[in-house]
Enzyme design. Sequence first.
Site, PDB file in Angstrom:
ATOM      1  N   GLY A 157       8.187   4.117 -20.554  1.00  0.00           N
ATOM      2  CA  GLY A 157       6.981   3.423 -21.014  1.00  0.00           C
ATOM      3  C   GLY A 157       6.378   2.559 -19.931  1.00  0.00           C
ATOM      4  N   GLU A 208      12.603   8.261  -9.320  1.00  0.00           N
ATOM      5  CA  GLU A 208      11.773   9.248 -10.025  1.00  0.00           C
ATOM      6  C   GLU A 208      11.100  10.194  -9.033  1.00  0.00           C
ATOM      7  OE1 GLU A 208       8.920   7.484 -12.659  1.00  0.00           O
ATOM      8  OE2 GLU A 208       7.960   9.410 -13.123  1.00  0.00           O
TER       9      GLU A 208
HETATM   10  C1  LIG Z   1       2.748  15.285 -16.688  1.00  0.00           C
HETATM   11  C2  LIG Z   1       2.672  13.805 -16.739  1.00  0.00           C
HETATM   12  C3  LIG Z   1       3.717  13.093 -17.282  1.00  0.00           C
HETATM   13  C4  LIG Z   1       3.655  11.710 -17.350  1.00  0.00           C
HETATM   14  N1  LIG Z   1       4.684  11.043 -17.950  1.00  0.00           N
HETATM   15  C5  LIG Z   1       4.639   9.705 -18.038  1.00  0.00           C
HETATM   16  C6  LIG Z   1       5.675   8.994 -18.698  1.00  0.00           C
HETATM   17  O1  LIG Z   1       6.627   9.572 -19.233  1.00  0.00           O
HETATM   18  N2  LIG Z   1       5.599   7.651 -18.763  1.00  0.00           N
HETATM   19  C7  LIG Z   1       4.567   6.963 -18.199  1.00  0.00           C
HETATM   20  O2  LIG Z   1       4.581   5.746 -18.249  1.00  0.00           O
HETATM   21  N3  LIG Z   1       3.530   7.615 -17.589  1.00  0.00           N
HETATM   22  C8  LIG Z   1       3.553   8.965 -17.506  1.00  0.00           C
HETATM   23  N4  LIG Z   1       2.513   9.633 -16.907  1.00  0.00           N
HETATM   24  C9  LIG Z   1       1.342   8.896 -16.452  1.00  0.00           C
HETATM   25  C10 LIG Z   1       1.187   8.838 -14.939  1.00  0.00           C
HETATM   26  O3  LIG Z   1       2.121   7.959 -14.368  1.00  0.00           O
HETATM   27  C11 LIG Z   1      -0.261   8.380 -14.659  1.00  0.00           C
HETATM   28  O4  LIG Z   1      -1.113   9.389 -15.179  1.00  0.00           O
HETATM   29  C12 LIG Z   1      -0.516   8.196 -13.188  1.00  0.00           C
HETATM   30  O5  LIG Z   1       0.177   7.091 -12.704  1.00  0.00           O
HETATM   31  C13 LIG Z   1      -2.022   8.041 -12.889  1.00  0.00           C
HETATM   32  O6  LIG Z   1      -2.600   7.064 -13.682  1.00  0.00           O
HETATM   33  P1  LIG Z   1      -3.941   7.347 -14.504  1.00  0.00           P
HETATM   34  O7  LIG Z   1      -3.757   8.614 -15.260  1.00  0.00           O
HETATM   35  O8  LIG Z   1      -4.267   6.118 -15.271  1.00  0.00           O
HETATM   36  O9  LIG Z   1      -5.063   7.631 -13.411  1.00  0.00           O
HETATM   37  P2  LIG Z   1      -5.868   6.546 -12.602  1.00  0.00           P
HETATM   38  O10 LIG Z   1      -4.958   5.498 -12.109  1.00  0.00           O
HETATM   39  O11 LIG Z   1      -7.040   6.107 -13.437  1.00  0.00           O
HETATM   40  O12 LIG Z   1      -6.386   7.369 -11.379  1.00  0.00           O
HETATM   41  C14 LIG Z   1      -7.574   8.185 -11.427  1.00  0.00           C
HETATM   42  C15 LIG Z   1      -7.839   8.737 -10.043  1.00  0.00           C
HETATM   43  O13 LIG Z   1      -8.121   7.684  -9.127  1.00  0.00           O
HETATM   44  C16 LIG Z   1      -7.264   7.751  -7.998  1.00  0.00           C
HETATM   45  N5  LIG Z   1      -6.902   6.393  -7.554  1.00  0.00           N
HETATM   46  C17 LIG Z   1      -6.549   5.350  -8.339  1.00  0.00           C
HETATM   47  N6  LIG Z   1      -6.242   4.285  -7.573  1.00  0.00           N
HETATM   48  C18 LIG Z   1      -6.379   4.660  -6.279  1.00  0.00           C
HETATM   49  C19 LIG Z   1      -6.197   4.014  -5.022  1.00  0.00           C
HETATM   50  N7  LIG Z   1      -5.780   2.743  -4.951  1.00  0.00           N
HETATM   51  N8  LIG Z   1      -6.409   4.736  -3.893  1.00  0.00           N
HETATM   52  C20 LIG Z   1      -6.822   6.039  -3.952  1.00  0.00           C
HETATM   53  N9  LIG Z   1      -7.027   6.701  -5.117  1.00  0.00           N
HETATM   54  C21 LIG Z   1      -6.806   6.027  -6.266  1.00  0.00           C
HETATM   55  C22 LIG Z   1      -6.027   8.470  -8.500  1.00  0.00           C
HETATM   56  O14 LIG Z   1      -5.299   9.051  -7.459  1.00  0.00           O
HETATM   57  C23 LIG Z   1      -6.624   9.478  -9.453  1.00  0.00           C
HETATM   58  O15 LIG Z   1      -7.048  10.604  -8.757  1.00  0.00           O
HETATM   59  C24 LIG Z   1       2.532  11.020 -16.837  1.00  0.00           C
HETATM   60  C25 LIG Z   1       1.470  11.752 -16.308  1.00  0.00           C
HETATM   61  C26 LIG Z   1       1.520  13.116 -16.256  1.00  0.00           C
HETATM   62  C27 LIG Z   1       0.344  13.863 -15.700  1.00  0.00           C
END
Ligand SMILES: Cc1cc2nc3c(=O)[nH]c(=O)nc-3n(C[C@H](O)[C@H](O)[C@H](O)COP(=O)(O)OP(=O)(O)OC[C@H]3O[C@@H](n4cnc5c(N)ncnc54)[C@H](O)[C@@H]3O)c2cc1C
Length: 394
Positions: A129, A246
């Site tokens: 989480g 991880e």
């Molecule tokens: C298959 C899968 C399993 C997952 N499982 C879990 C889980 O079990 N538990 C959990 O907690 N989370 C989980 N996640 C969530 C995952 O950790 C997040 O989706 C990920 O960290 C990206 O966050 P976001 O989706 O909010 O995208 P955002 O943070 O909104 O990013 C959107 C875009 O902006 C870019 N971006 C953002 N900030 C920057 C920066 N500083 N510099 C350059 N580019 C940037 C990103 O690279 C991305 O392309 C999972 C995701 C997937 C796809």
Amino acid sequence: MDLLLNPEDMAFRTEVRGFLSDHVTPGMRRAIDLTTGFLIDPDVLRELHGALHRKGWSVPHWPVEHGGTGWSPVKRYIFDLECGSAGAAAYNASGSHFVGPVIIRYGTPAQQEKYLPRIRSGEDYWAQGYSEPGSGSDLAALKTRAESDGDSYVINGQKIWTSMAHHANRLFALVRTSNLGKRQDGITFLLIDMDTPGVRVRPIVGNGGDHEFNEIFFEDVRVPKANRIGEENKGWEVAKYLLEFERGGRVLAGQVRAQFATLVRLVGARCPGDGAIRARLAEIGTDLDAMEMIDISVLSTLQAGGNPGPISSLLKLRWSEIRQAIAELAVDAAGADALRWRSERPLYETLQLPPEEEEIAAALPRYLNSRAFSIMGGTSEIQTNILAKSLVGL
Ligand SMILES: Cc1cc2nc3c(=O)[nH]c(=O)nc-3n(C[C@H](O)[C@H](O)[C@H](O)COP(=O)(O)OP(=O)(O)OC[C@H]3O[C@@H](n4cnc5c(N)ncnc54)[C@H](O)[C@@H]3O)c2cc1C
């Protein structure tokens, strides 16, 4: 590889192969091969995990005093490689590979005694989480609130993208315990029982048609303070430690090699004379060899009781790219036939086709799901930022 193995290592490899061929049944193998998501359903792997536990091999990477095997890096590598090629994926990586090392490093003796045996045996299934709406890459923005109330915290808020939460009985979570000072300084790492009143799980079906993700809602959820890992407001350090495991705490080469072997068969059957596709195949094979060497070097660090360090970001970045390249090439090799979409999931419960056609039916959902590799566990852009800072000094 054989050239590097001494007779003892070779005997060990034979033992591992024998064990896996006894315990990875054809039905289990088919279910694993036809899983189009990125995690295998725990029902498919539970029996195998039980057998590994009875053999003393369910958490070989842990220190011996907590049930690890004490294997040399070469033996660990052999084991991971053989598991990968036999299809024997980790039953619950969030438990054995993510939170397990954290409890070993930061947990109290009472927490270690309570949780570690249940991870080893597979009795507990953990979910992660961390992410919230508005808090993914910018993890420190998280808002799920934990208010202190006597011996407990009272949690309110929401998590999202929680993989396999619908199977989990335990969750490790980051919660906000303070809004003062730097955002990172108000975060606490908690272990939460999923059956606590006020925890609600809502499914999210991914674009490949699989149910792996969930949202979790917390409404006045009481969590004992005894479930806190480390100090209050000091969870950021714990969270980062976990992320290194991880992103780079295990050898993926075996698993990815097995997927590559399937791809080679598919190309051989569908388009053996296509030069462009063969060139891409060769490129992936070369990348795989290079990555395998880096995986091995990290094992030595882990063997010495260390954490993977920033190299984990490189592993995460490149393995994501290789796995995506495999999924993409499979769709190209399948051609228009890949578009025969089947919405029923899981495929291994519904498909009755010759193996090659099954592989084609799995290609597109696998491709769609593979887009997630460069997002989960921190996006590729975030890994690149970490590498720029930590390895290149920018
Ligand atoms: C298959 C899968 C399993 C997952 N499982 C879990 C889980 O079990 N538990 C959990 O907690 N989370 C989980 N996640 C969530 C995952 O950790 C997040 O989706 C990920 O960290 C990206 O966050 P976001 O989706 O909010 O995208 P955002 O943070 O909104 O990013 C959107 C875009 O902006 C870019 N971006 C953002 N900030 C920057 C920066 N500083 N510099 C350059 N580019 C940037 C990103 O690279 C991305 O392309 C999972 C995701 C997937 C796809």
